[in-house]
Design a protein around this motif. Sequence first.
Motif, short mmCIF file in Angstrom:
data_model
loop_
_atom_site.label_atom_id
_atom_site.label_comp_id
_atom_site.label_asym_id
_atom_site.label_seq_id
_atom_site.Cartn_x
_atom_site.Cartn_y
_atom_site.Cartn_z
N ALA A 168 37.83 22.32 50.48
CA ALA A 168 36.89 21.63 49.59
C ALA A 168 37.63 20.85 48.51
N GLU A 169 36.98 19.80 48.03
CA GLU A 169 37.60 18.93 47.02
C GLU A 169 37.87 19.68 45.72
N HIS A 170 37.01 20.61 45.36
CA HIS A 170 37.24 21.34 44.11
C HIS A 170 38.44 22.28 44.21
N ASN A 171 38.91 22.53 45.45
CA ASN A 171 40.13 23.32 45.65
C ASN A 171 41.37 22.44 45.81
N GLY A 172 41.17 21.13 45.71
CA GLY A 172 42.30 20.21 45.85
C GLY A 172 42.46 19.64 47.25
N GLY B 185 38.39 17.82 51.99
CA GLY B 185 37.01 18.13 52.30
C GLY B 185 36.48 17.55 53.59
#
Length: 436
Positions: free
Chosen positions: A256-260, A263
């Motif tokens: 996911a994008e919030h994990n870097g 996504g």
Amino acid sequence: MKQQRNPWAWVPSLYFAEGIPYVAVMTISLIMYKRLGMSNTDITLYTSWLYLPWVIKPFWSPFVDIMMTKRWWIVAMQLLVGAALGGVAFTVPGPFWLQGTLFFFWLMAFSSATHDIAADGFYMLGLDQHNQAWFVGIRSTFYRIATIFGQGLLVMLAGNLEVLTRNVRYSWSLMFYFMAGLFIVLWLYHNWALPRPVEDMKKQRMTMKVLFSELIRTVATFFRKPQMVAGICFMLFYRMPEGLLAKVSALFLIDAEHNGGLGLSPAEYGLVQGTVGVVGLTLGGILGGMAAGRDGLKHWLWPMVCAITLPDVVYVYLSYVMPSDLMVINVCVFVEQFGYGFGFSAYMLYLIYYSQGEHKTSHYALCTALMALSMMIPGFFAGALQETVGYRMFFIIVMFACSLTFIVSAYLKIDPEFGRKSDDATLRKDKVRNGE
């Protein structure tokens, strides 16, 4: 009497069947575990252990040679792989999904490694020398098709099922049931289609004492070869940066994008890595082989070292830019995989070079064991390192680790004529031998 069978009836399907379980164990498992919510640390640790059957494969290959026939081993292992795929499918939705799937992936890995031993031996027994040379490209092509089918179409299928069913576990279970059904079909087909060479029926009488004596002698001569230290260091460290990168890069693409991560959905991953990436890898490998065949391994060693290391910088770029354009991601993955394919040619050619002489088949098997070990070791801590420093810093560390590839390559001493296929090279050797 040797049963006649058109090689087209079994060679392509045999090597397609060889590629599918390897892709399932090494790549599809990564994507599935990520979709099931496992951490990168656990994914890379657990799946790196699955390399072990290929590491120790040379030590049980003699038993495949003397027990039963290679045809029997092929058919039996395909049935076992089908059962293991069904086992993964059955356990994914259950409460003990991690323990269950890991057990069946282990079973699949051992069955696949044993299948590799038997299939490669059977290829030489089932075909004469002319057809062996003729079909070597065909077998490689269908192995690549299996890779595209596994990493690309099957992962895309699982992703589309996720959209339709709204249930991740059920979707991956259905996909593995499909793979199990496919392997049952391949098992039934090969039980009929594989020829029965007379040479395969003749079993060499060998006691366990003689077998172990030969095994010890083979290993001893392997470690007494000229340039042994430089050669083994090259086999262990040339691909080690790739061993760090391989699993984490796949997780980066789908995280996911919030994990870097970028996504990507499983369907998008199937296109990027499983299709475009495999095409780049194949083209790079073909051009690498052609280049080395024209000018020799030594001539192309340093361009190949650069090719397998420098394109890794595309992941540093992706981690900084975080593009949403699928075309940009495709181009970057293609460049990295093309460079890897081109640079990997040097590695495979050196394994052949190091294996020359007595026991060359057994020595080559030991070389491939070291190759698998070089990918297994960095995988143990790659995920933990990434989760500690983040994707961006991890990819920068990989670029620094590429210095290992340059260092071990610098100590190699390679015959300038090795790999060349030219009449003038043979003529020069004859002149040297004759003192001219």
